[in-house]
Design a protein around this motif. Structure first.
Motif, short mmCIF file in Angstrom:
data_model
loop_
_atom_site.label_atom_id
_atom_site.label_comp_id
_atom_site.label_asym_id
_atom_site.label_seq_id
_atom_site.Cartn_x
_atom_site.Cartn_y
_atom_site.Cartn_z
N ILE A 18 -0.18 0.92 12.75
CA ILE A 18 0.02 1.41 11.37
C ILE A 18 0.91 2.63 11.36
N GLY A 19 2.05 2.49 10.71
CA GLY A 19 2.98 3.61 10.56
C GLY A 19 3.61 4.06 11.87
N LYS A 35 0.05 4.30 -0.37
CA LYS A 35 -0.60 5.53 0.13
C LYS A 35 -0.35 6.68 -0.86
N GLY A 64 2.67 -1.01 4.37
CA GLY A 64 2.72 0.40 4.00
C GLY A 64 4.17 0.85 3.79
N GLY A 65 4.73 1.50 4.80
CA GLY A 65 6.05 2.13 4.69
C GLY A 65 7.13 1.25 4.09
N GLY A 105 0.53 -3.61 9.68
CA GLY A 105 0.91 -2.75 10.80
C GLY A 105 2.39 -2.89 11.06
N SER A 106 3.17 -1.99 10.42
CA SER A 106 4.63 -1.97 10.61
C SER A 106 5.30 -3.30 10.28
N ASN A 138 0.87 -1.19 0.00
CA ASN A 138 0.00 0.00 0.00
C ASN A 138 0.90 1.24 0.00
N GLU A 184 -5.70 -4.76 10.47
CA GLU A 184 -4.71 -3.71 10.67
C GLU A 184 -5.02 -2.96 11.96
N HIS A 205 -9.60 1.21 4.63
CA HIS A 205 -8.33 1.39 5.34
C HIS A 205 -8.57 2.35 6.50
C1 PEP Z 1 -0.89 0.30 5.89
O1 PEP Z 1 -0.94 1.45 5.54
O2 PEP Z 1 -1.76 -0.48 5.48
C2 PEP Z 1 0.18 -0.13 6.79
C3 PEP Z 1 0.09 -1.31 7.33
O3 PEP Z 1 1.21 0.76 7.00
P1 PEP Z 1 2.62 0.45 7.72
O4 PEP Z 1 3.13 -0.86 7.16
O5 PEP Z 1 3.50 1.60 7.36
O6 PEP Z 1 2.35 0.35 9.19
#
Ligand code: PEP
Length: 257
Positions: A174-175, A11, A236-237, A214-215, A9, A169, A97
């Protein structure tokens, strides 16, 4: 047997040129290291959907929108419909999300309408659920997940639920760099699967893939996907860098085994 799925993702990151460079780099890496046995999906911003779809053509990599509007067309400035996503080359779409829920007001009812629109257009929904830290601390995690699943998937057939993807999530992970422990992820995923079983039957619950998000990073993906009900990850990141995402895809091979 559920095929592990690793989804990126992005973003609101990456221009078209950056997205094209990522795809080339990822395909280069994938040639060097065997990552068979998993499915990979990339969710770029809308503007880069077509470019990413063109870049991954014939590779088996899927492409996802990060959101959609439930209507097919209309006076909805800034919105994108399911049909538009399909035309741009999308195979999947992320729905509900936590950033959409928190920043843009997406309710369970909106998630439900968007999920139905996605299915009607032939897209595979990746429906996100998850509790806030306050809800977890208050012991409400199971109730929140049940409410989001029942509301978001209301009226779907068992077959439709079996074919879609749920992403667990936890909002607090998350992030934030804070990851759910394997026990926390395992407990939440088991709760999601049993809720799906109660509402849609055992076959649907067995075939539905449940991702953890989630991270997730190269260093923690293996232990997370080793949990029985964790069928992959929504990242995400750590999905913004091709090397890091490639390592996560390789680490996701153990999911569902
Ligand atoms: C996300 O945005 O779905 C996510 C899990 O972000 P991150 O991996 O950065 O926590």
């Amino acid at each position: 047997m559920r095929t592990p799925l690793l989804a990126a993702n992005w973003k609101m990151y990456k221009t078209v040129a950056e997205a094209e460079a990522f795809v080339l780099a990822l395909l280069d890496l994938a040639e060097g290291v065997e990552v068979g046995g998993v499915e990979v999906v990339i969710a770029p911003p809308f503007t880069a959907l077509s470019a990413v779809a063109a870049g991954v053509v014939d590779t088996g990599i899927g492409v996802a929108g990060q959101d959609l509007h439930a209507e097919a067309e209309g006076a909805f400035t800034g919105a994108i419909s399911a049909g538009m996503l399909v035309e741009a080359g999308a195979t999947h779409v992320i729905i509900g999300h936590s950033e959409r829920r928190r920043l843009f007001g997406d309710t369970d009812d909106a998630v439900n309408r968007k999920t139905k629109a996605a299915l009607a257009a032939g897209l595979i929904p990746i429906v996100c659920v998850g509790e806030t830290l306050e809800e977890r601390d208050g012991g409400e995690m199971p109730a929140v997940l049940t409410r989001q699943l029942r509301g978001g998937l209301d009226g779907l057939s068992a077959e439709q639920v079996g074919g879609l993807v749920v992403a667990y999530e936890p909002v607090w992970a998350i992030g934030t760099g804070r990851t759910a422990s394997t026990a926390q992820a395992g407990e939440a995923h088991a709760h999601i699967r049993s809720t799906l079983g109660d509402a849609f039957g055992a076959d649907a619950a067995d075939s539905c893939r449940i991702l953890y998000g989630g991270s997730v990073k190269p260093g923690n993906v293996r232990e997370l996907v080793a949990e029985a009900d964790v069928d992959g990850a929504l990242v995400g990141g750590a999905s913004l860098d091709p090397e890091s995402f490639h390592q996560i895809v390789a680490g996701g091979r153990g999911a569902g085994l």
